[in-house]
Motif scaffolding. Structure first.
Motif, PDB file in Angstrom:
ATOM      1  N   TYR A  95      10.977   3.232   2.791  1.00 36.97           N
ATOM      2  CA  TYR A  95      11.605   3.789   3.982  1.00 36.97           C
ATOM      3  C   TYR A  95      11.570   2.733   5.076  1.00 36.97           C
ATOM      4  CZ  TYR A  95      11.341   8.285   1.648  1.00 36.97           C
ATOM      5  OH  TYR A  95      11.496   9.309   0.756  1.00 36.97           O
ATOM      6  N   LEU A  96      12.456   2.859   6.038  1.00 35.80           N
ATOM      7  CA  LEU A  96      12.515   1.942   7.164  1.00 35.80           C
ATOM      8  C   LEU A  96      12.174   2.708   8.430  1.00 35.80           C
ATOM      9  CD1 LEU A  96      13.419  -0.999   7.965  1.00 35.80           C
ATOM     10  CD2 LEU A  96      15.578   0.058   8.611  1.00 35.80           C
ATOM     11  N   VAL A  97      11.166   2.236   9.162  1.00 33.96           N
ATOM     12  CA  VAL A  97      10.796   2.844  10.434  1.00 33.96           C
ATOM     13  C   VAL A  97      11.274   1.891  11.522  1.00 33.96           C
ATOM     14  CG1 VAL A  97       8.909   3.693  11.865  1.00 33.96           C
ATOM     15  CG2 VAL A  97       8.765   3.899   9.372  1.00 33.96           C
ATOM     16  N   CYS A  98      12.176   2.373  12.392  1.00 32.97           N
ATOM     17  CA  CYS A  98      12.733   1.497  13.419  1.00 32.97           C
ATOM     18  C   CYS A  98      12.843   2.216  14.758  1.00 32.97           C
ATOM     19  CB  CYS A  98      14.090   0.959  12.989  1.00 32.97           C
ATOM     20  SG  CYS A  98      15.341   2.192  12.703  1.00 32.97           S
ATOM     21  N   HIS A  99      13.095   1.444  15.809  1.00 29.01           N
ATOM     22  CA  HIS A  99      13.311   1.980  17.151  1.00 29.01           C
ATOM     23  C   HIS A  99      14.744   2.493  17.271  1.00 29.01           C
ATOM     24  CE1 HIS A  99       9.668   0.646  19.224  1.00 29.01           C
ATOM     25  NE2 HIS A  99       9.711  -0.404  18.420  1.00 29.01           N
ATOM     26  N   LEU A 120       6.418   1.557   2.023  1.00 29.15           N
ATOM     27  CA  LEU A 120       6.523   2.030   0.654  1.00 29.15           C
ATOM     28  C   LEU A 120       5.670   3.280   0.509  1.00 29.15           C
ATOM     29  CD1 LEU A 120       7.522   1.638  -2.246  1.00 29.15           C
ATOM     30  CD2 LEU A 120       5.499   0.226  -2.651  1.00 29.15           C
ATOM     31  N   CYS A 121       6.318   4.381   0.144  1.00 29.04           N
ATOM     32  CA  CYS A 121       5.618   5.658   0.021  1.00 29.04           C
ATOM     33  C   CYS A 121       5.261   5.936  -1.425  1.00 29.04           C
ATOM     34  CB  CYS A 121       6.488   6.786   0.582  1.00 29.04           C
ATOM     35  SG  CYS A 121       6.667   6.662   2.355  1.00 29.04           S
ATOM     36  N   ASP A 122       4.443   6.960  -1.632  1.00 28.75           N
ATOM     37  CA  ASP A 122       3.991   7.284  -2.984  1.00 28.75           C
ATOM     38  C   ASP A 122       5.100   7.828  -3.867  1.00 28.75           C
ATOM     39  OD1 ASP A 122       4.192   9.725  -1.748  1.00 28.75           O
ATOM     40  OD2 ASP A 122       2.119  10.318  -2.061  1.00 28.75           O
ATOM     41  N   ASP A 123       6.279   8.118  -3.296  1.00 33.46           N
ATOM     42  CA  ASP A 123       7.414   8.525  -4.121  1.00 33.46           C
ATOM     43  C   ASP A 123       8.178   7.307  -4.651  1.00 33.46           C
ATOM     44  OD1 ASP A 123       8.680   7.665  -1.812  1.00 33.46           O
ATOM     45  OD2 ASP A 123       9.602   9.588  -1.347  1.00 33.46           O
ATOM     46  N   LYS A 157       0.851  -1.177   0.000  1.00 29.76           N
ATOM     47  CA  LYS A 157       0.000   0.000   0.000  1.00 29.76           C
ATOM     48  C   LYS A 157       0.898   1.243   0.000  1.00 29.76           C
ATOM     49  CE  LYS A 157      -3.459   2.380   2.672  1.00 29.76           C
ATOM     50  NZ  LYS A 157      -4.178   2.490   3.908  1.00 29.76           N
ATOM     51  N   LEU A 158       0.608   2.185  -0.876  1.00 29.86           N
ATOM     52  CA  LEU A 158       1.379   3.418  -0.956  1.00 29.86           C
ATOM     53  C   LEU A 158       0.805   4.448  -0.004  1.00 29.86           C
ATOM     54  CD1 LEU A 158       1.786   3.746  -4.812  1.00 29.86           C
ATOM     55  CD2 LEU A 158       3.386   2.781  -3.187  1.00 29.86           C
ATOM     56  N   ILE A 159       1.695   5.166   0.680  1.00 29.61           N
ATOM     57  CA  ILE A 159       1.238   6.220   1.585  1.00 29.61           C
ATOM     58  C   ILE A 159       1.966   7.508   1.265  1.00 29.61           C
ATOM     59  CG2 ILE A 159       0.755   4.589   3.449  1.00 29.61           C
ATOM     60  CD1 ILE A 159       3.275   5.641   4.828  1.00 29.61           C
ATOM     61  N   ASN A 160       1.482   8.599   1.791  1.00 31.94           N
ATOM     62  CA  ASN A 160       2.112   9.896   1.611  1.00 31.94           C
ATOM     63  C   ASN A 160       3.421   9.920   2.399  1.00 31.94           C
ATOM     64  OD1 ASN A 160       2.802  12.625   1.773  1.00 31.94           O
ATOM     65  ND2 ASN A 160       0.680  13.248   1.655  1.00 31.94           N
ATOM     66  N   VAL A 177      12.773   7.325  11.069  1.00 30.32           N
ATOM     67  CA  VAL A 177      12.523   6.950   9.680  1.00 30.32           C
ATOM     68  C   VAL A 177      13.836   7.106   8.923  1.00 30.32           C
ATOM     69  CG1 VAL A 177      11.200   7.409   7.585  1.00 30.32           C
ATOM     70  CG2 VAL A 177      10.130   7.744   9.822  1.00 30.32           C
ATOM     71  N   LEU A 178      14.252   6.014   8.254  1.00 30.39           N
ATOM     72  CA  LEU A 178      15.496   5.994   7.494  1.00 30.39           C
ATOM     73  C   LEU A 178      15.208   5.766   6.016  1.00 30.39           C
ATOM     74  CD1 LEU A 178      17.523   3.595   9.796  1.00 30.39           C
ATOM     75  CD2 LEU A 178      17.800   6.060   9.645  1.00 30.39           C
ATOM     76  N   LYS A 179      15.987   6.427   5.172  1.00 31.04           N
ATOM     77  CA  LYS A 179      15.949   6.170   3.738  1.00 31.04           C
ATOM     78  C   LYS A 179      17.181   5.317   3.448  1.00 31.04           C
ATOM     79  CE  LYS A 179      16.115   8.528  -0.701  1.00 31.04           C
ATOM     80  NZ  LYS A 179      16.222   9.842  -1.352  1.00 31.04           N
ATOM     81  N   PRO A 180      16.988   4.003   3.189  1.00 31.54           N
ATOM     82  CA  PRO A 180      18.142   3.127   2.978  1.00 31.54           C
ATOM     83  C   PRO A 180      19.061   3.627   1.868  1.00 31.54           C
ATOM     84  CG  PRO A 180      16.161   1.833   3.260  1.00 31.54           C
ATOM     85  CD  PRO A 180      15.725   3.272   3.120  1.00 31.54           C
TER      86      PRO A 180
END
Length: 104
Positions: free
Chosen positions: A87-91, A80-83, A1-4, A15-18
């Motif tokens: 992205y990776l969301v982690c602690h 997975l974003c609409d771009d 699912k794509l999100i904003n 939030v990390l951009k690998p």
């Protein structure tokens, strides 16, 4: 699912951009995508506002947008974003170390 891309991490989430690793070996051989390991480094693009300490106290995050972070294998949740970027969301505790700022 794509999100904003307007992702707002909560609490101690980051939030990390690998960052993709090189696909050319030191000998000049081009490696196919399946032979290259998933990245374990990412650019910090968003940071939660606070985290809790083991004694229950609250502290602000030590992470800042623009830094390069090394994270553990299997860390976080991919989003997975609409771009078209995953992205990776982690602690915070899944981050092993910081390597410095992204060179602009």
């Amino acid at each position: 699912k794509l999100i904003n891309m307007n992702i707002t991490p909560l609490r101690d989430r980051i939030v990390l951009k690998p960052i993709k690793e090189e696909t050319v070996s030191s000998g000049g051989i081009v490696l196919n995508e399946s032979s290259v390991e998933k990245p374990f480094k990412g650019e910090v693009v968003a940071v939660g506002e606070w985290s809790s300490l083991p004694n229950g106290d609250i502290r602000s995050s030590v992470f800042q947008v623009g830094y390069i972070a090394v994270y553990r294998k299997g860390a976080g949740t991919e989003v997975l974003c609409d771009d078209g970027i995953k992205y990776l969301v982690c602690h915070e505790d899944e981050i092993v170390c910081l390597l410095g700022e992204v060179k602009k």
